[in-house]
Scaffold this active site. Sequence first.
Site, PDB file in Angstrom:
ATOM      1  N   HIS A  48       0.833  -1.200   0.000  1.00 33.28           N
ATOM      2  CA  HIS A  48       0.000   0.000   0.000  1.00 33.28           C
ATOM      3  C   HIS A  48       0.873   1.258   0.000  1.00 33.28           C
ATOM      4  CE1 HIS A  48      -3.542   2.456   1.249  1.00 33.28           C
ATOM      5  NE2 HIS A  48      -2.580   3.202   1.775  1.00 33.28           N
ATOM      6  N   GLU A  49       1.864   1.283   0.881  1.00 33.48           N
ATOM      7  CA  GLU A  49       2.743   2.456   0.967  1.00 33.48           C
ATOM      8  C   GLU A  49       3.610   2.593  -0.284  1.00 33.48           C
ATOM      9  OE1 GLU A  49       2.150   4.661   3.179  1.00 33.48           O
ATOM     10  OE2 GLU A  49       0.760   3.332   4.204  1.00 33.48           O
TER      11      GLU A  49
END
Length: 155
Positions: free
Chosen positions: A67-68
């Site tokens: 996600h990051e």
Amino acid sequence: MNQTELQQHMEEVSLQFFQKEFRHQAVFNTRLRTTGGRYLLKSHNIEMNPKYLENFGLEYFFGIMKHELCHYHLHLEKKGYQHRDKDFRELLKKVDAPRFCAAIPREITMHEYTCKSCGKSFLRQRRFNVNRYRCGSCGGRLKQTGSKKVYTESP
């Protein structure tokens, strides 16, 4: 997992799922409370919450890394990197990364008080001086009967 292992895993996940290098720093930040990770726009570094690794395991933690990294790679490519952007949502689906994190259960101590007259008992998060307060139902004296740990879902 320590900082160097985190950096190594971040680079491996970036190459495996995005076919691009991760050229900045990945660090643990124990001060993060309600989020699994944070991409820093100015420095391009990624901060990860170690509590998610402890509570949910390595597989879930890799999902947060993906996600990051979506934020990271889209920002460097000057595409929409925010949660609401179409580019971001499409890349999340492509790499099978979660859009949001689950909440970490918090431990709260609940204190139990009982009225000496009517026997009514109630729970409070904060302790208080039983000599200064009375029962709301009958006006009787109170006594602290115990305390217990409770786990909550919300942060």
